[in-house]
Scaffold this active site. Structure first.
Site, PDB file in Angstrom:
ATOM      1  N   ARG A 160       0.848  -1.204   0.000  1.00 42.00           N
ATOM      2  CA  ARG A 160       0.000   0.000   0.000  1.00 42.00           C
ATOM      3  C   ARG A 160       0.874   1.240   0.000  1.00 42.00           C
ATOM      4  NH1 ARG A 160      -3.446  -3.781   2.259  1.00 42.00           N
ATOM      5  NH2 ARG A 160      -5.192  -4.105   0.831  1.00 42.00           N
ATOM      6  N   ASP A 189       0.229  -6.490  -3.592  1.00 44.85           N
ATOM      7  CA  ASP A 189      -1.197  -6.280  -3.339  1.00 44.85           C
ATOM      8  C   ASP A 189      -1.763  -5.525  -4.536  1.00 44.85           C
ATOM      9  OD1 ASP A 189      -3.797  -5.771  -1.985  1.00 44.85           O
ATOM     10  OD2 ASP A 189      -2.704  -6.395  -0.197  1.00 44.85           O
ATOM     11  N   HIS A 261      -6.434  -9.582  -4.383  1.00 45.09           N
ATOM     12  CA  HIS A 261      -5.443  -8.555  -4.033  1.00 45.09           C
ATOM     13  C   HIS A 261      -4.240  -8.598  -4.986  1.00 45.09           C
ATOM     14  CE1 HIS A 261      -7.184  -6.817  -0.436  1.00 45.09           C
ATOM     15  NE2 HIS A 261      -7.453  -8.021   0.046  1.00 45.09           N
ATOM     16  N   GLU A 325      -9.840 -12.480   0.972  1.00 43.21           N
ATOM     17  CA  GLU A 325     -10.687 -11.505   0.285  1.00 43.21           C
ATOM     18  C   GLU A 325     -10.629 -11.610  -1.240  1.00 43.21           C
ATOM     19  OE1 GLU A 325     -10.793  -7.950   3.592  1.00 43.21           O
ATOM     20  OE2 GLU A 325      -9.158  -7.849   2.162  1.00 43.21           O
ATOM     21  N   TYR A 416      -4.165  -5.763  15.007  1.00 44.24           N
ATOM     22  CA  TYR A 416      -4.087  -4.950  13.800  1.00 44.24           C
ATOM     23  C   TYR A 416      -3.572  -3.567  14.187  1.00 44.24           C
ATOM     24  CZ  TYR A 416      -5.599  -8.126  10.242  1.00 44.24           C
ATOM     25  OH  TYR A 416      -5.616  -9.149   9.341  1.00 44.24           O
TER      26      TYR A 416
HETATM   27  C1  TNX Z   1      -8.003  -6.765   5.708  1.00 46.28           C
HETATM   28  S1  TNX Z   1      -6.229  -8.903   6.890  1.00 46.28           S
HETATM   29  C2  TNX Z   1      -7.038  -7.172   4.809  1.00 46.28           C
HETATM   30  C3  TNX Z   1      -6.085  -6.185   4.274  1.00 46.28           C
HETATM   31  C4  TNX Z   1      -6.407  -4.796   4.743  1.00 46.28           C
HETATM   32  C5  TNX Z   1      -6.776  -4.820   6.223  1.00 46.28           C
HETATM   33  C6  TNX Z   1      -7.014  -3.473   6.819  1.00 46.28           C
HETATM   34  C7  TNX Z   1      -6.315  -9.320   5.464  1.00 46.28           C
HETATM   35  C8  TNX Z   1      -5.861 -10.670   5.223  1.00 46.28           C
HETATM   36  N1  TNX Z   1      -6.795  -8.486   4.511  1.00 46.28           N
HETATM   37  O1  TNX Z   1      -6.039  -6.258   2.864  1.00 46.28           O
HETATM   38  O2  TNX Z   1      -5.299  -3.991   4.511  1.00 46.28           O
HETATM   39  O3  TNX Z   1      -7.928  -5.599   6.385  1.00 46.28           O
HETATM   40  O4  TNX Z   1      -7.073  -3.511   8.228  1.00 46.28           O
END
Ligand code: TNX
Length: 608
Positions: A160, A189, A261, A325, A416
């Site tokens: 990022r 990402d 991602h 995700e 986090y």
């Molecule tokens: C979730 S944790 C994500 C990240 C984001 C984050 C922000 C995870 C495996 N995926 O892509 O940056 O939340 O807190």
């Protein structure tokens, strides 16, 4: 027998003034002082080759911290004051290769371990004792120490935002101080590809750069910074960082995100996506629909080529393949993905994700590596040697354990570090806001729940990890602010036996860390000095019951009710009080005649 003696001693010795973080397994003050001066030497057995670099490093570190240069000698002459590094000698414990003993007496300091890793940790403890002492004197102490968990991790998202190699090294330095041993490097990402791949130079020529960056999430997400952003690590830089980490007993676990991602890669090679359309490297955050096509053989060839170079760069046995995700909408519309589902007899797109991960896993296994992935990789089953990183709370972790996998607990409810650590109105404007701040005390309070697990299952908890996602952390300073001092709490959760954890004692030791951060120029958060309010308002009597709290060691809270700034002469808070409304309350913490926290100001009104 030994264990029994140890555990009975632990209770007695808890209150001694040992300043080490993470708190050791066992420590006991000895009636002695050791003074480092120009006659002190570092003593090693030259025949044990591994000792030399540790000794030289120790000599350098003492020079930096105290300005005295200790020579490294081969078996000091009897009677000479020495720091003795001993490997595989004098120790009866072989059950844990990270274990060490440290004994400081009048004439000698002994650091003993069965392994260079243990020895390194012993040296870290010694250096902490030394740096926390105002002069060159170390108080006598005996320490027997070993970690709770074998995986003590920190993840940094450099996709990022990009941070230069020197910054990564500075972070590794501090990880080593805290005996953290896994640096998880989130290298790719949607918003950037940060690792040079010789076979695909375009990945960093194009995929490492974006035209803009979104600044905030939530209410004000239209604020766009139009400055281009980017950067990447060359393979030479990576090799250098990996070697640097190794010298500090840290493994680097690289992460190459898939199947989601991955927009930076897709923007470079649109052919790897389902729609084969061209994209830009996105300058906004969130979960994106564009993902690697799971039906196209080109994708697997590409990933295998990339991973082959990754394997050559990172000696780590474990490679992180992401897996989180991954929206399925493109796969639903894609004829190649649908054909794959049919040919492989898969039920749906979720099973297609599992096919994807398993296929990559098989490739990595064939190269002698195993995978770790975010907890979504559980969906659809995994090979037994795959590890799972539980981020959506700890449910995924427990489920993985039940299926026989090793897990790293990294719940986004504790670890986090992109989330605020204090009251939003008093914090600088970076990081994420949640209803509840992730204070250092919250981080410290974490212990994995093991109630319903057998001993074998508990052993599958490899450890814990804190993650620093950086969508909202665009400077090195902001990253430091989020990491420090919470990293100290992370280390104690990872290293120290839960029954030895004690917030008050930890907050006392934390004061030494703050002094050290100042010395090193680390931009650390002082949120622990801020005052929190709880107010219960009774509108019928127009009164409020107010209680004030701060988490620092022995907080001295002073407050005013007349709108003026609190000073050392303001009222000292001792217990909750009842007060007439409306009112403006201003409170802050003080120490030795000085305000140390920010002023928290609150107006309480009566609602008709
Ligand atoms: C979730 S944790 C994500 C990240 C984001 C984050 C922000 C995870 C495996 N995926 O892509 O940056 O939340 O807190």
């Amino acid at each position: 027998m030994t264990l029994f003696i140890l555990s009975s001693l632990i209770g007695i010795c808890q209150e001694n003034d040992n300043p080490i973080i993470p708190k050791p397994y066992f420590s006991k003050a000895l009636d002695a002082v050791f003074t480092i001066d120009n006659n002190t030497v570092i003593n090693i057995n030259d025949d044990v080759h591994e000792l030399k670099p540790v000794a030289i490093q120790l000599s350098d570190d003492i020079f930096i911290s105290k300005g005295i240069r200790l020579p490294v000698v081969n078996r000091a002459i009897k009677g000479q004051k020495s720091i003795d590094l001993l490997l595989g000698e004098k120790t009866a414990y072989v059950d844990n290769n990270e274990k060490y003993e440290l004994q400081v007496s009048e004439t000698d300091v002994f650091v003993t371990s069965q392994s260079t890793t243990g020895l390194f940790y012993g040296v870290q403890s010694l250096l902490q004792l030394l740096r926390n002492s105002p002069n060159n004197v170390i108080n006598g102490i005996k320490i027997i120490d070993k970690p709770l968990f074998r995986w003590r991790g920190l993840m940094l998202d450099v996709a990022r935002y990009y941070y230069p190699p020197e910054f990564i090294k500075k972070l590794l330095d501090q990880m080593a101080v805290y005996k953290l041993n896994k640096f998880h490097w989130h290298l790719t990402d949607d918003q950037g590809w940060r690792i040079e791949i010789k076979k695909y130079p375009e990945l960093t020529k194009k995929g490492a750069w974006r035209k803009q960056s979104q600044f905030a999430i939530g209410l004000d997400n239209n604020w766009i910074n139009k400055n281009p952003h980017g950067g990447y690590y060359t393979q030479d830089e990576i090799k250098d960082i990996v070697a640097y980490a190794k010298s500090k007993q840290i493994d680097i676990i690289p992460e190459i995100e898939m199947p989601g991602h991955a927009m930076a890669a897709l923007a470079t090679y649109p052919d790897l996506s389902c729609q084969k359309k061209s994209f830009e490297v996105p300058g906004t955050w969130g979960v994106k629909s564009e993902v690697f096509c799971a039906g196209d053989e080109k994708v697997f060839l590409f990933l295998e080529n990339v991973l082959s170079e990754v394997i050559d760069l990172f000696p780590s046995e474990i490679i992180h393949i992401g897996g989180d995700e991954c929206p399925k909408e493109r796969w639903k519309e894609c004829s190649k993905c649908q054909l794959r589902i049919k040919q492989q007899n898969l039920k749906n797109e979720h099973e297609l994700q599992s096919y994807f991960i398993k296929r990559v896993e098989k490739f990595l296994n064939s190269k002698g590596k195993s995978i770790i992935g975010w907890d979504e990789i559980l969906e659809g089953g995994l090979a037994p040697n795959a590890m799972v990183m539980s981020w959506r709370g700890t449910k995924g972790g427990i489920e993985a354990i039940k299926q026989g996998h090793q897990v790293v607990m990294s719940p986004n409810t504790f670890f986090y570090l992109d989330y605020y650590q204090g009251l939003p109105e008093l914090e600088p404007p970076y990081g994420r806001i949640r209803e509840k701040a992730f204070t250092i005390e919250n981080v410290y309070s974490y212990t994995p729940t093991i109630d319903n697990l057998s001993a074998d299952e508990v052993n599958l908890i490899a450890g814990i990890q804190a993650n620093v996602w950086t969508e909202l952390l665009h400077t090195q300073k902001s990253v430091e602010y989020m990491i420090f001092p919470r990293i100290a709490a992370v280390s104690e959760v990872a290293w120290t036996q839960p029954n030895l954890k004690n917030w008050k004692d930890f907050s006392r030791r934390l004061e030494y860390e703050f002094v050290n951060y100042e010395k090193l120029g680390i931009n650390y958060a002082k949120s622990i000095y801020d005052v929190w309010y709880t107010a219960t308002i009774d509108s019928t009597s127009s009164k409020a019951r107010i209680s004030l709290e701060a988490y620092n060691y022995k907080p001295e809270i002073r407050y005013t009710l007349d709108g003026t700034e609190p000073t050392i002469y303001s009222k000292l808070y001792s217990h909750p009080f009842l007060i007439n409304l409306p009112l403006t309350l201003k409170a802050a913490t003080f120490r030795e005649g000085k305000r140390i926290g920010k002023v928290n100001s609150r107006s309480f009104v009566i609602f008709e």
